[in-house]
Enzyme design. Structure first.
Site, PDB file in Angstrom:
ATOM      1  N   GLU A  87      20.364  -7.663  39.582  1.00 46.95           N
ATOM      2  CA  GLU A  87      21.739  -7.172  39.417  1.00 46.95           C
ATOM      3  C   GLU A  87      21.809  -5.960  38.483  1.00 46.95           C
ATOM      4  OE1 GLU A  87      26.138  -8.941  38.180  1.00 46.95           O
ATOM      5  OE2 GLU A  87      24.334 -10.039  37.594  1.00 46.95           O
ATOM      6  N   GLU A 138      32.348 -14.206  40.492  1.00 46.27           N
ATOM      7  CA  GLU A 138      31.966 -14.270  39.087  1.00 46.27           C
ATOM      8  C   GLU A 138      33.065 -13.547  38.322  1.00 46.27           C
ATOM      9  OE1 GLU A 138      27.827 -13.656  36.803  1.00 46.27           O
ATOM     10  OE2 GLU A 138      28.969 -11.805  37.085  1.00 46.27           O
TER      11      GLU A 138
END
Length: 271
Positions: free
Chosen positions: A153, A247
């Site tokens: 990420e 998220e």
């Protein structure tokens, strides 16, 4: 595309961008009631959740495990994959390898986000990037035995000074000797770093292996100013068929954030 919602079991991450906290069975029941396809789990370690219990819970609720986060490696244990301390590096690698072994039981990939660390100073950036590339390569090879990728990420500039944009992420994972590392495209981080989110996703194309479905303010999709229509269209154009996983901050509360997420998911990606 499929929907997922985050569940954190890490007390040290309290206040972070996770929708449900602490009570895994209750989180799964709520996710099922709202119509989610999966949960994304953030445990404190690979032994924090019994695999048989989790399998029974997922079977009972009809949910899948979308991915497993390794952020506890940093926020709880202060481990990074880019430390120059060989002993600490070995502990960090073992932490992630055990997470991979745990997640593989559920055919789920792991996420490398905050454990990537940062370069201590500009002069050490290239060396730190070398550590990161080597760690991702070896973790990708470890995950390959299960037929699963590792998800890397890119984070915004306030969280790391290593890789901030998808194009830099493509260069990193594309340069590895193994193709078993995919990118996690987090729309919140992208909102900070990318000039054009749909264009960045189209350019990354098949390198995108997971998406964090978050608005500009890190709240649930639809609670900020991100235009999700063109983003989802770009994902469809590149053939992305994975999860849009929330998220996001649990605001105004966990249930409201989850409900807002699933409504936005159905509006933009449900067809």
């Amino acid at each position: 595309m499929k929907s997922a919602i985050t569940v954190s079991l890490v007390p040290e991450a309290r206040g972070g961008p996770f929708v449900f906290w602490d009570d895994l069975p209750a989180a799964c029941r709520s996710a099922r009631a709202l119509g989610f396809d999966a949960i994304e789990l953030f445990p404190p370690g690979s032994d924090a959740v019994d695999t048989a219990d989790l399998k029974a819970l997922l079977d009972d609720t009809g949910l899948s495990l979308a991915a497993v986060g390794t952020g506890a490696g940093w926020v709880k244990h202060k481990l990074t994959l880019t430390t120059a301390d060989q002993e600490a590096h070995a502990r960090a690698m073992k932490f992630v390898e055990r997470m991979i072994d745990f997640a593989a039981v559920f055919d789920a990939p792991v996420i490398i986000g905050s454990m990537q660390g940062r370069a201590a100073d500009p002069a050490g950036h290239a060396t730190t990037m070398g550590y990161l590339a080597e760690a991702l390569l070896n973790l990708g090879l470890h995950a390959n035995q299960y037929g699963l990728p590792v998800l890397y990420e890119p984070l915004n500039r306030y969280e790391t000074n290593l890789v901030n944009r998808l194009d830099d992420g493509v260069r990193l994972v594309g340069g590895l000797a193994s193709a078993n590392v995919k990118l996690l495209a987090d729309l919140y981080h992208m909102n900070i770093e990318e000039a054009d989110l749909p264009a960045a996703l189209r350019a990354a194309g098949p390198h995108v292996g997971h998406v964090h479905f978050a608005d500009s303010n890190r709240r649930a999709a639809g609670a900020g100013h991100t235009d999700f229509g063109p983003i989802v269209a770009a994902l469809k154009d590149v053939g992305y068929a994975g999860y849009l996983s929330a998220e996001v901050l649990p605001l105004p509360d966990s249930h409201a954030a989850a409900k807002q997420t699933i409504e936005s998911f159905r509006r933009y990606a449900g067809s």
